[in-house]
Design a protein around this motif. Structure first.
Motif, PDB file in Angstrom:
ATOM      1  N   LEU A   1       0.823  -1.212   0.000  1.00 35.27           N
ATOM      2  CA  LEU A   1       0.000   0.000   0.000  1.00 35.27           C
ATOM      3  C   LEU A   1       0.855   1.259   0.000  1.00 35.27           C
ATOM      4  O   LEU A   1       0.484   2.273  -0.606  1.00 35.27           O
ATOM      5  CB  LEU A   1      -0.943  -0.009   1.200  1.00 35.27           C
TER       6      LEU A   1
ATOM      7  N   LEU B   1      -5.212   5.684  -3.838  1.00 37.12           N
ATOM      8  CA  LEU B   1      -6.004   4.559  -4.329  1.00 37.12           C
ATOM      9  C   LEU B   1      -7.488   4.893  -4.256  1.00 37.12           C
ATOM     10  O   LEU B   1      -7.943   5.572  -3.334  1.00 37.12           O
ATOM     11  CB  LEU B   1      -5.777   3.306  -3.472  1.00 37.12           C
ATOM     12  N   THR B   2      -8.237   4.368  -5.227  1.00 33.26           N
ATOM     13  CA  THR B   2      -9.685   4.287  -5.109  1.00 33.26           C
ATOM     14  C   THR B   2     -10.013   2.805  -5.026  1.00 33.26           C
ATOM     15  O   THR B   2      -9.683   2.037  -5.941  1.00 33.26           O
ATOM     16  CB  THR B   2     -10.400   4.920  -6.309  1.00 33.26           C
ATOM     17  N   ILE B   3     -10.622   2.404  -3.925  1.00 37.61           N
ATOM     18  CA  ILE B   3     -10.875   0.988  -3.680  1.00 37.61           C
ATOM     19  C   ILE B   3     -12.328   0.664  -3.981  1.00 37.61           C
ATOM     20  O   ILE B   3     -13.244   1.327  -3.482  1.00 37.61           O
ATOM     21  CB  ILE B   3     -10.550   0.624  -2.217  1.00 37.61           C
TER      22      ILE B   3
ATOM     23  N   ALA C   1     -10.108  -1.684   2.642  1.00 38.90           N
ATOM     24  CA  ALA C   1     -10.485  -0.281   2.809  1.00 38.90           C
ATOM     25  C   ALA C   1     -10.079   0.239   4.188  1.00 38.90           C
ATOM     26  O   ALA C   1      -9.514   1.333   4.318  1.00 38.90           O
ATOM     27  CB  ALA C   1     -11.986  -0.117   2.600  1.00 38.90           C
TER      28      ALA C   1
ATOM     29  N   ALA D   1      -6.106   0.432   4.377  1.00 40.81           N
ATOM     30  CA  ALA D   1      -5.587   1.502   3.527  1.00 40.81           C
ATOM     31  C   ALA D   1      -5.933   2.863   4.117  1.00 40.81           C
ATOM     32  O   ALA D   1      -5.114   3.792   4.096  1.00 40.81           O
ATOM     33  CB  ALA D   1      -6.162   1.368   2.113  1.00 40.81           C
ATOM     34  N   HIS D   2      -7.127   2.979   4.658  1.00 40.69           N
ATOM     35  CA  HIS D   2      -7.536   4.247   5.283  1.00 40.69           C
ATOM     36  C   HIS D   2      -6.672   4.559   6.507  1.00 40.69           C
ATOM     37  O   HIS D   2      -6.252   5.704   6.709  1.00 40.69           O
ATOM     38  CB  HIS D   2      -9.005   4.153   5.684  1.00 40.69           C
TER      39      HIS D   2
ATOM     40  N   VAL E   1      -6.755   7.853   0.093  1.00 41.32           N
ATOM     41  CA  VAL E   1      -7.611   6.702  -0.180  1.00 41.32           C
ATOM     42  C   VAL E   1      -9.075   7.132  -0.239  1.00 41.32           C
ATOM     43  O   VAL E   1      -9.570   7.826   0.647  1.00 41.32           O
ATOM     44  CB  VAL E   1      -7.448   5.625   0.904  1.00 41.32           C
TER      45      VAL E   1
ATOM     46  N   TRP F   1     -14.414   7.393   6.267  1.00 38.84           N
ATOM     47  CA  TRP F   1     -13.947   7.136   4.909  1.00 38.84           C
ATOM     48  C   TRP F   1     -14.451   8.214   3.948  1.00 38.84           C
ATOM     49  O   TRP F   1     -15.528   8.778   4.128  1.00 38.84           O
ATOM     50  CB  TRP F   1     -14.489   5.807   4.394  1.00 38.84           C
TER      51      TRP F   1
END
Length: 266
Positions: free
Chosen positions: A13, A19-21, A33, A36-37, A44, A71
């Motif tokens: 990561l 990134l767009t998950i 998610a 990564a967040h 993200v 998020w």
């Protein structure tokens, strides 16, 4: 010393500036998610697609976690029902589903798009992975050599027990036998039946309501398939909906995909 799954994922990561998950609501994409967040707060974003093939419970789960954890989340249509190739339900239906999904996300970002695929997925028949490859979608769990069991372990490690215990839940369209056209009514019925029957089984037990040419078939793990209440309740639900009940059988992964290549075992 071999690095832990957490360390491997963190390194992967860290190699992406942003990134767009694609978050479906299942354990894999939800765990990705979250991590990564936590590890890259500003870079993200999440995208969750709504469609008749996505249970409302999955959308609710994504929204609840996004609200609780801050998020950056976008929710939009996936577009696959506008594609006649998808609705025809060929054996590679997933290719057209993911094609539409990733193209929708690409319209929102020029950056890197990530999926929650893990190494276990590589041994399945997954036409969606072809669509991903054509669009340069990245798979951090695969890059970090992380399996499904390790995804669940990571979820537990980070206090995401509710996600760790989720049963595997591919999209509702996977319950429709190849060649039977995908309809919103069938998908709603599948969701209704699985929601009603799931309390009769342990939390992570496999349960599928299959729409087949013979009628409605319920699949459950072999040790639960003979549960009398499961069959009785399924018969009632089918009768109420005016659908032919064709029995209960042992769960077989990917059994609705008729004609899939023999080299895979999806």
């Amino acid at each position: 010393m071999t690095a832990s799954p957490e360390a491997r994922l963190q390194a992967v990561l860290a190699s992406y500036p942003a990134l767009t998950i694609a978050v479906s609501g299942g354990v894999d994409s939800m765990t990705l998610a979250h991590l990564a967040h936590r590890w890259a707060l500003d870079g993200v974003t999440m995208f969750h697609a709504v469609s008749p093939a996505v249970p409302g419970s999955a959308t609710e789960r994504v929204q609840r976690h996004a609200d609780a954890h801050g998020w950056k989340l976008s929710i939009g249509g996936s577009g696959e029902f506008e594609d006649g190739r998808y609705r025809a339900n060929p054996v590679d239906r997933c290719y057209f589903c993911k094609t539409n999904l990733y193209d929708r996300i690409r319209a929102l970002t020029d950056g890197i798009i990530a999926s929650g695929a893990n190494t276990d997925d590589l041994g399945d028949y997954r036409p969606g992975l072809k669509a991903a490859a054509e669009r340069d979608i990245v798979h951090p769990f695969v890059e970090a050599a992380i399996s499904k069991a390790e995804v669940r372990a990571l979820a537990r490690l980070h206090g995401l027990e509710d996600l760790a215990e989720l049963p595997a839940q591919p999209c509702l369209a996977s319950r429709i036998e190849t060649g039977i056209a995908i309809s919103a009514d069938d998908l709603a019925f599948v969701n209704e039946v699985e929601t009603a029957l799931s309390p009769l089984l342990p939390r992570q037990a496999a349960l599928r309501c299959r729409v087949t040419r013979e009628g409605i078939v319920i699949e459950a793990d072999a040790e639960h398939a003979a549960t009398p209440m499961l069959k009785m309740q399924a018969m009632v639900l089918c009768a109420q909906a005016g659908r032919l009940f064709a029995g209960v059988r042992a769960y077989e992964r990917g059994s609705a995909f008729i004609g899939k290549p023999a080299v895979h075992h999806g």
